[in-house]
Design an enzyme around this catalytic site. Structure first.
Site, PDB file in Angstrom:
ATOM      1  CG  LEU A  51      -3.818   1.270  -4.709  1.00 44.21           C
ATOM      2  CD1 LEU A  51      -2.407   0.696  -4.741  1.00 44.21           C
ATOM      3  CD2 LEU A  51      -4.840   0.154  -4.741  1.00 44.21           C
ATOM      4  CG  ASP A  52      -8.879   3.248   0.501  1.00 40.81           C
ATOM      5  OD1 ASP A  52      -8.993   4.312  -0.130  1.00 40.81           O
ATOM      6  OD2 ASP A  52      -9.830   2.463   0.703  1.00 40.81           O
ATOM      7  N   PRO A  53      -4.769   4.172   2.023  1.00 39.46           N
ATOM      8  CG  PRO A  53      -4.574   6.072   3.390  1.00 39.46           C
ATOM      9  CD  PRO A  53      -5.532   5.365   2.476  1.00 39.46           C
ATOM     10  N   PRO A  54      -4.108   1.814   3.738  1.00 38.86           N
ATOM     11  CG  PRO A  54      -5.776   1.239   5.245  1.00 38.86           C
ATOM     12  CD  PRO A  54      -5.514   2.106   4.078  1.00 38.86           C
ATOM     13  CB  VAL A  55      -4.810  -0.815  -0.319  1.00 35.99           C
ATOM     14  CG1 VAL A  55      -4.731  -1.798  -1.488  1.00 35.99           C
ATOM     15  CG2 VAL A  55      -6.149  -0.942   0.400  1.00 35.99           C
TER      16      VAL A  55
END
Length: 315
Positions: A51-55
């Site tokens: 999961l990307d950091p903003p997710v």
């Protein structure tokens, strides 16, 4: 050995364990896995589905020998809730029609910021629906193959609407058989570990899960314990070593069990309908093994060098 080491030492033993973390926005998946390693004291920690950091949302953390399942579990399909912002006005009917066209097999190219090769790929959108809408803000639920780029999907929906669009926010609500309701926060995990230190393991026991839960739905084959050690050495499982089995097709992945113990994952060499327990015939070739050698009796050994060749052993 202190109480924490005694409690958490069992996590990595035998077949490993799984912890489901509700990843917050901000840190990377790698950072969350590192924090779990620090909290639990288990050295071998991994995760499935970055999961990307903003997710935010469901992050499946593997501990101990369960890390060996990464290559299989990362293929599990996923479900997301995405917030799309359209850059122009689109009627509900036109938007619903566009969304309908994005259900099924689609072409995607990884974004420039992606760590993987930017080759064109095919992914399947199993379900795509509009949950709510507030003017140009559209809330979508997406059920899709692993490796689907939801940011790209939102961008393409905007282009197809003729106005452009981009993803504002994203949350993963399911990974394989695990839902967001099954997850715990990092704070809850730390609290459970601290309680375990004092001798109360109740909360920690509820958090730790068996890898078998992640393999739900995969056909199982139960072997005799006398065949298990040979499988741990890499031998193929034959009909002679089988007690019972589910239905499966040739080349399917099957879960190999000895009693209640998960031995590993193998590839079927024949369909289940052709199996005759007790007779000759190779049934499963191991792809990954979670148990150590020497745990089960090594009654499979023979007396000639040729028969001791593991690749030719018929267990």
């Amino acid at each position: 050995m202190n109480q924490q080491q005694h409690t958490l030492g069992n996590i990595a033993a035998h077949q490993g364990s799984i912890i489901l973390i509700d990843k917050p926005r901000g840190p990377s998946s790698h950072q969350v896995a590192a924090w779990v390693r620090e909290i639990t004291g288990v050295s071998s920690v991994g995760h499935t589905g970055t999961l990307d950091p903003p997710v935010s949302g469901v992050l499946v953390i593997l501990l101990g020998r369960a890390v060996r399942l990464t290559s299989i579990l990362h293929q599990d399909d996923k479900e997301y809730i995405a917030l799309l912002r359209l850059q122009g006005d689109v009627s509900d009917n036109d938007l619903k029609e566009v969304i309908l066209h994005f259900t099924g097999r689609i072409y995607q190219r990884p974004p420039k910021r992606s760590a993987v090769k930017r080759a064109l790929r095919i992914r399947e959108i199993h379900e795509l629906e509009m949950l709510d809408r507030n003017d140009r803000l559209v809330l979508l639920r997406v059920k899709c193959d692993s490796g689907t780029y939801i940011r790209s999907l939102c961008h393409h929906i905007g282009l197809a609407c003729g106005v452009g669009g981009h993803m504002v926010e994203l949350r993963r609500t399911r990974s394989g058989p695990f839902y967001e309701k099954d997850c715990v926060t990092l704070h809850a995990l730390r609290d459970a570990v601290e309680q375990a230190r004092t001798g109360d393991e109740t909360a920690l026991a509820q958090i730790i899960r068996s890898p078998l839960e992640a393999l739900e739905g995969m056909p199982r084959i139960y072997m005799k314990e006398s065949a298990a050690d040979a499988i741990c050495h890499g031998a193929r499982l034959s009909s002679r070593g089988i007690m019972s089995f589910d239905k499966f097709q040739m080349e399917d992945l099957v879960v190999m069990m000895a009693g209640e113990d998960l031995i590993g994952i193998g590839e079927a060499l024949m369909t289940s309908s052709r199996i005759v327990p007790g007779e000759k015939g190779l049934v499963v070739a191991p792809r990954l093994v979670l148990q150590d050698t020497g745990i089960y009796p090594a009654v499979w050994k023979t007396h000639t060098p040729r028969e001791k060749s593991l690749k030719r052993t018929d267990c």
